[in-house]
Write an enzyme that holds these catalytic residues in place. Structure first.
Site, PDB file in Angstrom:
ATOM      1  CB  CYS A 157      -1.004  -0.051   1.136  1.00  0.00           C
ATOM      2  SG  CYS A 157      -2.486   0.885   0.749  1.00  0.00           S
ATOM      3  CD  GLU A 166      -1.600   9.953   2.471  1.00  0.00           C
ATOM      4  OE1 GLU A 166      -1.276   9.056   1.657  1.00  0.00           O
ATOM      5  OE2 GLU A 166      -1.920   9.717   3.644  1.00  0.00           O
ATOM      6  CG  HIS A 181      -3.627  -3.650   3.029  1.00  0.00           C
ATOM      7  ND1 HIS A 181      -2.585  -3.229   3.825  1.00  0.00           N
ATOM      8  CD2 HIS A 181      -4.265  -2.538   2.613  1.00  0.00           C
ATOM      9  CE1 HIS A 181      -2.598  -1.905   3.889  1.00  0.00           C
ATOM     10  NE2 HIS A 181      -3.605  -1.460   3.164  1.00  0.00           N
ATOM     11  CD  GLU A 239      -1.347  -6.348   5.062  1.00  0.00           C
ATOM     12  OE1 GLU A 239      -1.073  -6.570   3.865  1.00  0.00           O
ATOM     13  OE2 GLU A 239      -1.566  -5.201   5.502  1.00  0.00           O
TER      14      GLU A 239
HETATM   15  N1  GLN Z   1      -2.071   6.758   2.770  1.00  0.00           N
HETATM   16  C1  GLN Z   1      -2.154   6.008   1.554  1.00  0.00           C
HETATM   17  C2  GLN Z   1      -3.498   6.161   0.881  1.00  0.00           C
HETATM   18  O1  GLN Z   1      -4.457   6.541   1.474  1.00  0.00           O
HETATM   19  C3  GLN Z   1      -1.855   4.539   1.801  1.00  0.00           C
HETATM   20  C4  GLN Z   1      -2.833   3.838   2.666  1.00  0.00           C
HETATM   21  C5  GLN Z   1      -2.333   2.533   3.201  1.00  0.00           C
HETATM   22  O2  GLN Z   1      -1.132   2.282   3.200  1.00  0.00           O
HETATM   23  N2  GLN Z   1      -3.219   1.721   3.697  1.00  0.00           N
HETATM   24  O3  GLN Z   1      -3.629   5.891  -0.293  1.00  0.00           O
END
Ligand code: GLN
Length: 564
Positions: free
Chosen positions: A395, A419, A521, A523
């Site tokens: 991510c 971001e 994700h 995991e």
């Molecule tokens: N902050 C990033 C986003 O919102 C990654 C989010 C994350 O790693 N779960 O896209």
């Protein structure tokens, strides 16, 4: 007709059995683990189990809570942001886990207040009993789907003010459904007092007393203990707590791995007691061969491998719970014990990266939010690119790898994610149009399962051995397709895509032994008996990297580092 009206149940409907698990005296007893272990055992008897956790806090979900307060947010297939105990449930079982598997006080009140505002209660005065308790009972019924047994864990500790409505609701529930179909399991510690060299039962007695005041008598007491509970103690607990001695089950601290817990409980006949109490028949003789081989691999690894996790909540193991678990599973698949080098991303920079990461077999950068530590994560990705060390970005870890590639491989020095930099001149990671309109923070990210098509010949495709996979998401920002051509031309291959949304899901660095960033994700979908393909492949590549490094050192006349 109300959903929880017993008369509303279609005639002849199969009876679902309910198990309620409460905890006493202190938190962190491993209630979630006990629930997951019980579910695993019941599944091995051929029963279909659904799992549920009730959390007494007022947040609507843990999605907006600080990881320091709550640990990781566990995302379900259907996109709910839930408590990390649900991770245990899924790792131990194939149980049905979805948005009905986790309710908080906040969510229950939110629903009741919405109904009140809509006028659904026809002007009645809204009270904890019956309106809040009815809503809780409805939530319990929503969890059952086509399960034979529903296990509902009540978060918090008996005696807490905030748990009371949940306890009252499960008491009413058992009355409505029939006591033969419901049972209560209470988990408490037997406290070892060093000065007396004795296990003490008094806190357990008080905790059961509190439950009985509410009208709940536990059917089984699970006593957590550092030392074996002798026959005398069992009788004492039985007498004071009004539970037959054979229904007092000990749960000792396990030596090697939490995956021993269900086997230990089975040896004591815990599953047999539950089946007997609920009048359920075992549908098959449980076969634990697979599970035992997992435990065996954990106890007798053939090698060790050290992997760095570069994050900003490294002090708190629970903040990256599923990551550590999935890495351990990847280790089990390779008969390796994975040692974690927890590296704080905040403070990692070009001057100390070689020192902080030197000697590790692989580097994993997990997900995250907020600017703190981001430059450290980008630096870690750069170091892995330069040294040929396996890199697994998840991510935010994938986004950092992309930013690094843009800066290093196409010379976009100002590359970043929007971001972190407002009016970013080179936003290689950016917000999608639909996210720009979102103002509320709760439950508004790209959440839950999406399909991803894999590029033949890629590391990901080789690992999964499939063309299309489904993985869970939790993020707002995305790979910006405006930079797709220049990045891929420079050697950052896009090897996984969500075709419908035209979004990059996986990036890989061409020519590097193992450099993979995934927007999802993985995991959350790894289990000890079914390690996630990417984690298995990453650990395998890390072992190979270790061996290469040891070989290079030998050639250079340096002895390989001896690991403790
Ligand atoms: N902050 C990033 C986003 O919102 C990654 C989010 C994350 O790693 N779960 O896209």
């Amino acid at each position: 007709m109300r959903e929880n009206d017993p008369a509303a149940r279609p005639a002849g409907r199969r009876t679902v059995k309910h198990i309620f698990v409460t905890g006493g005296v202190v938190s962190s007893l491993g209630k979630g683990l006990t629930c997951a272990s019980l579910a695993m055992l019941l599944e091995h008897h051929g029963l279909k189990v659904a799992m549920q956790k009730m959390d007494p806090y007022i947040n609507v979900d843990p999605g907006t809570m600080n990881p320091f307060q709550h640990g990781e947010v566990y995302v379900t297939e259907d996109g709910a942001e839930t408590d990390l105990d649900l991770g245990h449930y899924e790792r131990f079982t194939h149980a049905l886990v979805n948005r009905h598997s986790n309710y908080t006080t906040g969510q229950i009140y939110d629903q009741v207040i919405k109904k009140e505002r809509r006028g659904d209660y026809l002007g009645a005065c809204i009270q904890v009993i019956p309106h809040i308790t009815n809503e809780i009972k409805d939530a319990i019924r929503r969890a059952r789907s086509d399960a034979d047994v529903v296990i509902t864990e009540i978060g918090g500790t008996v005696g807490d003010i905030e748990s009371l409505p949940f306890l009252e609701a499960i008491r009413q529930f058992a009355l409505e459904e029939g006591k033969a179909h419901c049972m209560f399991i209470h988990l408490t510690p037997l406290i070892y007092v060093k000065a007396a060299q004795e296990l003490k039962t008094k806190p357990t007695q008080h905790s059961v007393g509190t439950l009985r005041e509410i009208g709940i008598t536990p059917d089984i007491l699970v006593c957590r203990s550092e030392y074996p509970v002798g026959e005398d103690l069992r009788r004492k607990v039985s007498m004071f707590c009004n539970v037959e001695p054979r229904y007092v089950v000990e749960e000792l601290d396990v030596k090697h791995t939490i995956y021993e817990v269900p086997l230990m409980l089975h040896e004591q006949g815990f599953d047999a007691l539950v089946l007997e109490r609920l009048g359920l028949q075992s549908r098959q003789a449980p076969d634990f061969t697979r599970w035992k081989s997992v435990v065996d691999a954990a106890i007798h690894p053939e090698r060790e491998v050290e992997i760095a996790v570069v994050g900003k909540y490294i002090e708190l193991h629970d903040a990256y719970k599923s990551i550590y678990e999935a890495l351990a599973h990847g280790g089990l698949a390779n008969r390796a014990k994975v040692r974690f080098r927890k590296v704080n991303a905040d403070g990692l920079d070009a001057s100390n990266v070689a020192k902080l990461l030197g000697g590790v077999a692989g580097v994993l950068v997990p997900g995250g939010f907020g600017h703190r530590g981001v430059e450290g994560k980008i630096e870690a990705a750069k170091w892995c690119m330069r040294t040929g060390t396996p890199y697994f970005g998840i991510c935010l870890g994938m986004q950092c790898a992309t930013i690094m590639a843009a800066r290093e491989m196409i010379g976009l020095g100002e590359a970043h994610s929007s971001e972190f930099v407002e009016q970013c001149p080179a936003p290689v990671i950016d917000l999608m149009e639909e996210q720009k309109r979102v103002t509320s923070k709760g439950g508004t990210m790209r959440l839950g399962s999406y399909p991803c098509r894999l590029a033949p010949g890629s590391i990901a495709h080789r690992a999964y051995g499939k063309d299309v996979v489904h993985e869970r998401h939790r993020h707002r920002f995305e790979f910006n397709n405006a930079y797709k051509k220049s990045l891929t031309d420079a050697g950052l291959a896009i090897t996984g895509t969500w075709e419908e949304g035209d979004l990059a899901e996986i990036v890989e660095l061409a020519g590097h032994p193992w450099f993979v960033g995934v927007q999802f994700h993985p995991e959350f979908k790894s289990k000890p008996a079914e390690p996630h393909p990417l984690f298995r492949s990453f650990v395998e590549a890390s072992i190979a990297h270790d061996a290469r490094a040891a070989g290079a050192n030998r050639t250079a006349g340096v002895s390989a580092p001896v690991k403790a």
